[in-house]
Write a protein that holds these residues in place. Structure first.
Motif, PDB file in Angstrom:
ATOM      1  N   ALA A   1     -27.488  15.263  15.706  1.00  0.00           N
ATOM      2  CA  ALA A   1     -26.852  16.185  16.640  1.00  0.00           C
ATOM      3  C   ALA A   1     -26.612  17.538  15.993  1.00  0.00           C
ATOM      4  N   THR A   2     -26.174  17.545  14.743  1.00  0.00           N
ATOM      5  CA  THR A   2     -25.947  18.803  14.041  1.00  0.00           C
ATOM      6  C   THR A   2     -27.244  19.584  13.892  1.00  0.00           C
ATOM      7  N   ALA A   3     -28.323  18.902  13.517  1.00  0.00           N
ATOM      8  CA  ALA A   3     -29.620  19.570  13.371  1.00  0.00           C
ATOM      9  C   ALA A   3     -30.114  20.115  14.709  1.00  0.00           C
ATOM     10  N   LEU A   4     -29.945  19.345  15.781  1.00  0.00           N
ATOM     11  CA  LEU A   4     -30.414  19.792  17.088  1.00  0.00           C
ATOM     12  C   LEU A   4     -29.587  20.952  17.623  1.00  0.00           C
ATOM     13  N   ILE A   5     -28.307  20.997  17.299  1.00  0.00           N
ATOM     14  CA  ILE A   5     -27.491  22.156  17.689  1.00  0.00           C
ATOM     15  C   ILE A   5     -27.989  23.399  16.963  1.00  0.00           C
ATOM     16  N   GLY A   6     -28.325  23.255  15.686  1.00  0.00           N
ATOM     17  CA  GLY A   6     -28.893  24.380  14.934  1.00  0.00           C
ATOM     18  C   GLY A   6     -30.207  24.852  15.537  1.00  0.00           C
ATOM     19  N   LEU A   7     -31.058  23.911  15.943  1.00  0.00           N
ATOM     20  CA  LEU A   7     -32.316  24.260  16.600  1.00  0.00           C
ATOM     21  C   LEU A   7     -32.051  25.001  17.906  1.00  0.00           C
ATOM     22  N   GLY A   8     -31.126  24.491  18.692  1.00  0.00           N
ATOM     23  CA  GLY A   8     -30.789  25.145  19.961  1.00  0.00           C
ATOM     24  C   GLY A   8     -30.228  26.542  19.762  1.00  0.00           C
ATOM     25  N   ALA A   9     -29.384  26.697  18.755  1.00  0.00           N
ATOM     26  CA  ALA A   9     -28.830  28.028  18.478  1.00  0.00           C
ATOM     27  C   ALA A   9     -29.942  28.990  18.065  1.00  0.00           C
ATOM     28  N   GLY A  10     -30.882  28.494  17.265  1.00  0.00           N
ATOM     29  CA  GLY A  10     -32.008  29.332  16.874  1.00  0.00           C
ATOM     30  C   GLY A  10     -32.834  29.755  18.079  1.00  0.00           C
TER      31      GLY A  10
ATOM     32  N   ALA B   1     -20.830  14.893  21.205  1.00  0.00           N
ATOM     33  CA  ALA B   1     -21.199  13.678  20.458  1.00  0.00           C
ATOM     34  C   ALA B   1     -20.639  13.741  19.046  1.00  0.00           C
ATOM     35  N   ILE B   2     -20.728  14.910  18.429  1.00  0.00           N
ATOM     36  CA  ILE B   2     -20.179  15.080  17.087  1.00  0.00           C
ATOM     37  C   ILE B   2     -18.670  14.899  17.107  1.00  0.00           C
ATOM     38  N   LEU B   3     -17.997  15.504  18.094  1.00  0.00           N
ATOM     39  CA  LEU B   3     -16.541  15.392  18.206  1.00  0.00           C
ATOM     40  C   LEU B   3     -16.117  13.927  18.291  1.00  0.00           C
ATOM     41  N   TYR B   4     -16.715  13.180  19.199  1.00  0.00           N
ATOM     42  CA  TYR B   4     -16.315  11.785  19.374  1.00  0.00           C
ATOM     43  C   TYR B   4     -16.735  10.921  18.194  1.00  0.00           C
ATOM     44  N   GLY B   5     -17.850  11.254  17.544  1.00  0.00           N
ATOM     45  CA  GLY B   5     -18.262  10.516  16.351  1.00  0.00           C
ATOM     46  C   GLY B   5     -17.288  10.703  15.200  1.00  0.00           C
TER      47      GLY B   5
ATOM     48  N   LEU C   1     -24.592  11.816  14.084  1.00  0.00           N
ATOM     49  CA  LEU C   1     -23.952  13.081  13.708  1.00  0.00           C
ATOM     50  C   LEU C   1     -24.943  14.015  13.031  1.00  0.00           C
ATOM     51  N   THR C   2     -25.764  13.479  12.153  1.00  0.00           N
ATOM     52  CA  THR C   2     -26.744  14.300  11.441  1.00  0.00           C
ATOM     53  C   THR C   2     -27.775  14.875  12.406  1.00  0.00           C
TER      54      THR C   2
END
Length: 158
Positions: free
Chosen positions: A59-68, A97-101, A56-57
């Motif tokens: 995935a959250t960081a990588l989503i932030g990177l992708g958004a950037g 992945a975050i949703l299912y986690g 979860l941690t």
């Protein structure tokens, strides 16, 4: 040509997401055995929870990177439709992945509340945990494809 691939990528991620959501096993845990030893089950849950929390941690960081990257915070990356499609597919997969986690953690909280540790192996909890891992790996794989394609693009330009 890039628009076709973008559409195809988004459609494939959408199909995988719908398949994972709509074909989930029944969520009834059955009757609990309160006399069952809970310590081995609790240790298993703690171990699985630590793995899930790490996913979860990340995935959250990588989503932030992708958004950037999608917002253009990295000025040297020229987003082609292919790059945008792969990055968007990765972000969607990591969000799944975050949703299912988190959904798996909610099921674990239900077991804890009802003192049903022996039910850790019910199909719907295994399903949620498995799909959290699968979507995480799909997202990481798409990021690897993105990095490789950008690297090839940079080598061609040099």
């Amino acid at each position: 040509m890039g628009g076709k691939w973008a559409g195809l990528g988004i459609a494939l991620v959408g199909i995988a997401s719908a398949r994972a959501y709509f074909w989930m096993p029944e969520t009834h845990i059955g009757v609990c055995d309160t006399a069952a030893l809970s310590e081995p089950y609790q240790k298993t849950v703690e171990f699985l929870d630590s793995i899930s929390q790490l996913g979860l941690t990340l995935a959250t960081a990588l989503i932030g990177l992708g958004a950037g990257l999608l917002l253009g915070l990295q000025g040297t990356l020229r987003p082609t439709p292919w790059i945008v499609a792969v990055l968007a597919g990765s972000m969607i997969s990591l969000a799944q992945a975050i949703l299912y986690g988190v959904w798996w953690k909610a099921g674990i909280a239900n077991l804890w509340f009802n003192s049903c540790w022996e039910k850790i192996d019910v199909p719907f909890l295994q399903y949620r945990y498995g799909w959290s891992f699968n979507f995480f790996m799909i997202g990481i794989g798409l990021l690897a494809v993105l990095v490789a394609s950008v690297a090839v693009q940079r080598v061609r330009e040099a």
